[in-house]
Scaffold this motif. Structure first.
Motif, short mmCIF file in Angstrom:
data_model
loop_
_atom_site.label_atom_id
_atom_site.label_comp_id
_atom_site.label_asym_id
_atom_site.label_seq_id
_atom_site.Cartn_x
_atom_site.Cartn_y
_atom_site.Cartn_z
N THR A 6 1.09 -0.78 -0.51
CA THR A 6 0.53 -0.18 0.03
C THR A 6 0.71 1.09 -0.57
OG1 THR A 6 -1.79 -1.57 1.11
CG2 THR A 6 -2.01 1.19 1.28
N VAL A 13 2.15 7.26 -7.10
CA VAL A 13 1.28 8.20 -6.86
C VAL A 13 1.68 9.28 -6.66
CG1 VAL A 13 -1.42 9.14 -6.50
CG2 VAL A 13 -1.12 6.42 -6.86
N LYS A 64 0.17 2.25 -14.03
CA LYS A 64 -0.97 1.39 -15.08
C LYS A 64 -0.88 -0.07 -14.73
CE LYS A 64 -1.12 4.18 -19.07
NZ LYS A 64 -1.14 4.50 -20.74
N GLN A 66 0.08 -1.87 -12.79
CA GLN A 66 0.02 -2.00 -11.09
C GLN A 66 -1.06 -1.16 -10.46
OE1 GLN A 66 3.52 -0.97 -8.26
NE2 GLN A 66 4.76 -1.91 -9.62
N SER A 67 -2.37 -1.14 -11.58
CA SER A 67 -3.41 -0.41 -11.05
C SER A 67 -4.65 -1.50 -10.53
CB SER A 67 -3.94 -0.03 -12.60
OG SER A 67 -4.19 -1.20 -12.90
N ASP A 68 -4.84 -2.74 -10.72
CA ASP A 68 -5.14 -3.06 -9.59
C ASP A 68 -4.51 -3.08 -8.40
OD1 ASP A 68 -6.81 -3.68 -11.66
OD2 ASP A 68 -5.84 -6.00 -11.88
N ILE A 70 -3.42 -0.80 -6.91
CA ILE A 70 -3.51 0.90 -5.95
C ILE A 70 -4.89 0.58 -5.67
CG2 ILE A 70 -3.43 2.71 -7.22
CD1 ILE A 70 -1.10 2.53 -8.90
N LYS A 71 -5.97 0.55 -6.89
CA LYS A 71 -7.60 0.37 -6.47
C LYS A 71 -7.97 -0.90 -5.13
CE LYS A 71 -8.55 0.08 -11.33
NZ LYS A 71 -9.17 -0.34 -12.70
N GLY A 72 -7.06 -1.35 -5.16
CA GLY A 72 -7.07 -2.23 -3.50
C GLY A 72 -6.42 -1.53 -2.52
N GLY A 74 -6.53 1.62 -1.23
CA GLY A 74 -6.95 1.93 0.37
C GLY A 74 -5.98 3.05 0.35
N GLU A 75 -6.45 3.53 2.19
CA GLU A 75 -5.77 4.53 2.83
C GLU A 75 -4.49 4.02 3.04
OE1 GLU A 75 -6.38 7.74 2.83
OE2 GLU A 75 -8.47 6.62 0.98
#
Length: 77
Positions: A6, A13, A64, A66-68, A70-72, A74-75
């Motif tokens: 995370t 980002v 791109k 690692q998009s999955d 990153i979406k998972g 969270g904070e």
């Protein structure tokens, strides 16, 4: 997702946002140089602009891939 993953995703980002800010600043300086017909400054900015753009493009490619993750993400913890 692990806290380390995370944090790594959030760092990517954050770095992308930072590079976008630097690239925007370079483009603003480049525009100002053209408006003032200062082509020496314009020319001097080209290598930095290309380097920042390449860094931005590499970060985008990594994001791109690692998009999955990153979406998972969270904070950050």
């Amino acid at each position: 997702m692990s806290p380390a993953s995370t944090n790594a995703a959030m760092t990517l980002v954050s770095e992308t946002e930072s590079v976008m800010g630097l690239l925007t600043d370079l483009l603003d300086r480049e525009t100002a140089a053209v408006q003032m017909s200062d082509f020496k400054v314009f020319s001097d900015l080209q290598n930095d602009k290309i380097m920042m753009f390449n860094r931005y493009r590499n970060l985008q490619d990594t994001l791109k891939r690692q998009s999955d993750a990153i979406k998972g993400a969270g904070e950050p913890v």
